[in-house]
Every structure is written in structure tokens, then in C-alpha cells.
Design a protein around this motif. Structure first.
Motif, PDB file in Angstrom:
ATOM      1  N   MET A  93       0.844  -1.168   0.101  1.00  0.00           N
ATOM      2  CA  MET A  93      -0.083  -0.049   0.125  1.00  0.00           C
ATOM      3  C   MET A  93       0.579   1.234  -0.007  1.00  0.00           C
ATOM      4  O   MET A  93       1.910   1.309   0.775  1.00  0.00           O
ATOM      5  N   ILE A 117     -13.946  -0.228  -0.948  1.00  0.00           N
ATOM      6  CA  ILE A 117     -13.109  -1.496  -0.424  1.00  0.00           C
ATOM      7  C   ILE A 117     -13.314  -1.626   0.991  1.00  0.00           C
ATOM      8  O   ILE A 117     -13.489  -2.502   1.551  1.00  0.00           O
ATOM      9  N   GLY A 169      -2.364  -6.608  -1.537  1.00  0.00           N
ATOM     10  CA  GLY A 169      -2.232  -8.012  -1.027  1.00  0.00           C
ATOM     11  C   GLY A 169      -2.398  -8.987  -2.192  1.00  0.00           C
ATOM     12  O   GLY A 169      -2.129 -10.084  -2.192  1.00  0.00           O
ATOM     13  N   ARG A 225      -8.023   2.795   3.636  1.00  0.00           N
ATOM     14  CA  ARG A 225      -7.513   1.558   3.583  1.00  0.00           C
ATOM     15  C   ARG A 225      -7.475   0.642   4.909  1.00  0.00           C
ATOM     16  O   ARG A 225      -7.014   1.017   5.879  1.00  0.00           O
TER      17      ARG A 225
END
Ligand code: S3P
Length: 180
Positions: free
Chosen positions: A17, A51, A91, A128
């Protein structure tokens, strides 16, 4: 397979990230005249939620499944002759079945950055789910580095997006043609 003998119409950007996958990917796709796809944006658009909401409402395993399916679609589009640059999620490349997809669809490029720099870039943003706690972030980074190391190429992710794109494009001059 040797990276140099691979089909080069799919470039997959790999990294933790905050490593700049989307910024570099957009610029690279522009320079090549290819399509750009951000895998997370694709997943969020399909689901009609963010997300973070997917993580909160359905959990990480559900997200990983969506992520795998989205990647398979992109690999199929490359195979169907539609050149593209794909920015993976942090990921994605840590999962073996995803690496296999990338390996057979094209070239992978890891944007490698020190974890202190990554944390400085992403902390304070709440979109995130896996970047909310520094200790967890650093542990995940260490855990994933060996997987990222399996990418075909490694770039210094602390350089500017422009410099990284120039370096990726220069791979062509080293006998690794990226043109369709
Ligand atoms: C994740 C990284 C995110 C996104 C999701 C999970 C991870 O993508 O896929 O929050 O597991 O590292 P970015 O790397 O684009 O932030």
C-alpha cells in the motif's frame, strides 16, 4: 518462464500500500497507449461500494475472492489481445493463485519502498482497512516482501513516477520488448 520471452501486452504493478502502483500505472499506460485498470477501483465499481465497506460488511476473505476474480478477468482480456497496465492491490500478489495468473498473463513489476516511507504516505487516510495500525502495517509488509520479490522486475519506488515509467520503458531497450 523467463521474463524476456513472455508476452508483454500485460504489465502488472505489484507492491505494498502506498508504493505508487496507481500513479505509475496511469502514466505508464498513457505512454504506451494502453488501457489502465486499477484492480481495487474495478472491484469497488462492480460492487457499488468502497473497499472499506466490503471489508466491513463482508470480511477480508470475501474481498480476496472478488480480487481474484477481477484479476482473472484482466488476465483474460490480455490474452484476448487487449493490452493493459493493471495496478494490483497491495495483497494481490501475496496470494499464490494470483501470482500464477500474473505469471501467465504478462510481466510483473514491483515498486519497492521502505516501510517508513509507505507509512508516511498512507497514514491518516481512512480508506485503507489494513493501514490503520502502524505495527500491523509493518508486520504485513515484512510478511509480504518475499512474495513481492517474485516479480519479474524490481523498481526503486522512492523515485518519481516519471523516472519509474522511464525505467520500465527502458527495459525494452534491454531486449525485453513491451510493445504489442
Ligand atoms: C490491500 C491493499 C489495498 C486494497 C485493500 C487491501 C492490502 O490496495 O486492495 O485495502 O491487502 O494490502 P492498495 O495497495 O492500492 O492500497
Amino acid at each position: 518462464m523467463d521474463a524476456k520471452s513472455k508476452q508483454k501486452t500485460g504489465i502488472f504493478l505489484v507492491g505494498f500500500m502506498g508504493s505508487g502502483k496507481s500513479t505509475v500505472g496511469q502514466l505508464l499506460a498513457e505512454r504506451l497507449g494502453w488501457e489502465f485498470v486499477d484492480l481495487d477501483d474495478e472491484i469497488a465499481r462492480r460492487q457499488g461500494v468502497t473497499i472499506s465497506e466490503i471489508f466491513e460488511q463482508s470480511g477480508e476473505p470475501f474481498f480476496r475472492d472478488l480480487e481474484h476474480r477481477a484479476l482473472v478477468e484482466q488476465a483474460e482480456l490480455v490474452a484476448a489481445g487487449r493490452p493493459r497496465v493493471v495496478a494490483l492491490g497491495g495483497g494481490t500478489f501475496a496470494v499464490a493463485r494470483n501470482r500464477e495468473q500474473v505469471e501467465s498473463a504478462g510481466v510483473s513489476v514491483w515498486l519497492d519502498c521502505p516501510v517508513t516511507e509507505l507509512w508516511a504516505r498512507v497514514s491518516g487516510h481512512d480508506h485503507r482497512p489494513l493501514a490503520q495500525d502502524r505495527a500491523r502495517f509493518e508486520a504485513l509488509y515484512e510478511e509480504r516482501r518475499p512474495a513481492y520479490g517474485r516479480a519479474d522486475f524490481r523498481m526503486d519506488g522512492t523515485r518519481s513516477a516519471q523516472q519509474i515509467v522511464d525505467t520500465i520503458l527502458s527495459l525494452e531497450e534491454k531486449g525485453s520488448s513491451l510493445a504489442p
